[in-house]
Scaffold this active site. Structure first.
Site: not given
Ligand code: ADP
Ligand code: MG
Length: 504
Positions: A63, A66, A180
């Site tokens: 899903i 990164g 981030d």
């Protein structure tokens, strides 16, 4: 048949049929697989390396991917017979195998200490076998930011930002910078109005404040040619140099040389690319060293870094994060960064929604990013902020900046905002708005110049621009404040009239 990075190629039917008939070799090459097949193969590999995971969970599909992980959708094996709606769903994050153990520990600690409340992802379980590590976290369905960035209305934006500030307030109260903040790390379940801040992989403990403010450079630096070539945009998940990650991890007290050597080694191991360092003049030497004679800077007008500047030590600071979301203090390599880094990134998210543009900033490197900021905010405010950080920012030409209200109205095809009312003390000039702007010479309807009579962080109640209250733009100005010391905090942002809804 080849597979270009990220582009999956489906096999032609005849090849598949041949294979079914046993005419071809077994389908064993990774490059022959479709995306779905590759994901399933990765799931098989993962559960074979981590049998405990397989015992407890069923892994369904990938899903998320990164820079540092792959994330799979999982459910409990014991729920196998249940209807989908009755099962508990999990996001199972498999960290890239050569992640530094301290980085893993730090991310896990963040999740354990502050996760599970205030819109921060929690962790249910962490499993490890040798270098295979997974975090098991609650799953939240979400859509891509690009799918809703242009369709959010003012109330939805208010709720979204409020949820983000609530999460950031908690993170910052633990003395941690997330580093981030961006839409792919702030998951939004639009249907159920749920939000989750994820990915503490770059989170950093806040370092102590600077010992003393260095003397500011001259107010009007000499002009120089700024190298702002815009090159191909980097991937969204831009990798930060290993040295930066080590700072983020607060690892040990080893010497810089040793740490840098290890960083290079680790970077090679991970196949990371080191970005070329931006050459910025280091902070001016403190007064006590002023008797040391240095040759004067001769950069002005030559379009290159002069020998005197090239001989100075390069500035070093943590720049972990994603391109397009880095604030001036990171781009200027200011070493004492704080929670304001996250607030700037939240401002970039807000700018995306107000302008219906994502990504909002697109520069390929730090110099280009600074040029973009100067175009938007004006060179003088950026230079003033740089001076406060002990940095001298040279620009080839002065930029006035843009009015975000006018820019967002233009980008959303909305009527330009009405001229803003100046403070009572300064009577409004009775200029005819239809006439050309004295600065850009464009008709008023096309001019994007900032309105210098009214500060951008002030708003007029009851006025809306591009479908959003004027106060949203006032908040934007407080978030995209170039000086980190003056930037709004998460706690203060929660009390801002746009967020509290008291701006009407
Ligand atoms: P990385 O450190 O590699 O960026 P993230 O933790 O950001 O990893 O996860 C990558 C992606 O996986 C996210 O952008 C998101 O799409 C998905 N993801 C992560 N955690 C969850 C979760 N709890 N629920 C649903 N999806 C998730
Ligand atoms: Mg992420």
């Amino acid at each position: 048949m080849s597979r270009i990075r990220g582009i999956e190629v489906r096999l032609p039917k005849d090849v598949i049929n041949n294979r079914k008939n046993g005419l071809d070799i077994v389908k064993n090459k990774k490059e022959d697989l479709t995306a779905e097949e590759t994901d399933q193969q990765q799931i098989k590999e993962l559960v074979s390396k981590l049998p405990k995971l397989d015992k407890i969970f069923e892994l369904h599909r990938k899903i998320g991917v990164g820079t540092f992980s792959s994330v799979y959708l999982g459910s409990l094996r014991q729920h196998h017979g249940l209807a989908e709606a009755e099962r508990r769903w999990f996001a199972i994050k498999h960290l890239v195998p050569n992640t530094h153990p301290a980085r893993v520990e730090h991310e896990l600690r963040c999740l354990q200490e502050m996760g599970g409340q205030d819109n921060i992802i929690g962790v249910e379980l962490c499993l490890r076998h040798v270098d295979t590590i997974v975090f098991v976290m609650p799953y939240i369905p979400h859509r891509k930011f690009s799918e809703y960035v242009s369709s959010m209305d003012a109330q939805e934006l208010r709720d979204y930002l409020k949820a983000l500030f609530v999460a950031l307030k908690r993170v910052h109260s633990f003395g941690v910078i997330h580093r981030d903040v961006k839409p792919s790390n702030f998951l939004y379940d639009r249907e159920n109005k749920r939000y989750l801040l994820v990915d503490f992989g770059l989170a950093q403990r806040i370092s102590p404040p600077p010992p003393a403010v260095p003397p500011p450079p001259p107010p009007h630096p000499p002009p120089a040619h700024a190298n702002s070539n815009i090159r191909k945009r980097l991937r969204d998940e831009e990798q930060s140099p290993p040295a930066a990650k080590r700072v983020a991890l607060d690892l040990t007290v080893r010497g810089r040389g040793e740490a840098a050597r290890e960083g290079e080694h680790a970077a090679r191991g991970r196949g990371e690319r080191r970005e070329p360092a931006l050459q910025l003049p280091a902070a001016p030497p403190p007064a006590v060293n002023s008797e040391v004679k240095r040759p004067p800077c001769a950069c002005a007008g030559v379009g290159a870094v002069c020998a005197a500047c090239a001989g100075r030590a390069g500035a070093r600071a943590c720049r972990a994060g994603t391109g397009g979301f880095r604030p001036p203090e990171v781009l200027l390599k200011y070493p004492h960064q704080g929670p304001a880094v996250d607030m700037w990134a939240a401002g970039v998210v807000l700018a995306s929604v107000l302008s219906a543009r994502y990504p909002f900033f697109r520069a390929a490197d730090d110099a280009g990013a600074l040029a973009e900021l100067a175009d938007l905010l004006g060179s003088a405010p950026l230079q003033r902020a740089a001076a406060k950080l002990g940095r001298r920012l040279l620009m080839s030409r002065e930029r006035r900046g843009l009015c975000m209200r006018k820019l967002c109205a233009r980008l959303r095809n909305a009527p330009p905002p009405a001229p803003r009312a100046p403070p009572a003390a300064a009577p409004a000039p009775r200029a005819a708005p239809a006439r050309a702007c004295a600065h850009c010479r464009l008709p008023a309807a096309q001019c994007l110049c900032p309105d210098e009579r009214v500060p951008a962080d002030q708003f007029t109640a009851g006025v809306s621009v591009a479908g959003f209250p004027d106060s949203a733009f006032a908040l934007l100005a407080r978030l995209l404040e170039p000086d980190p010391a003056a930037r709004i905090s998460a706690a203060a942002a929660l009390a801002h009239p746009f967020i509290t809804g008291t701006d009407l």
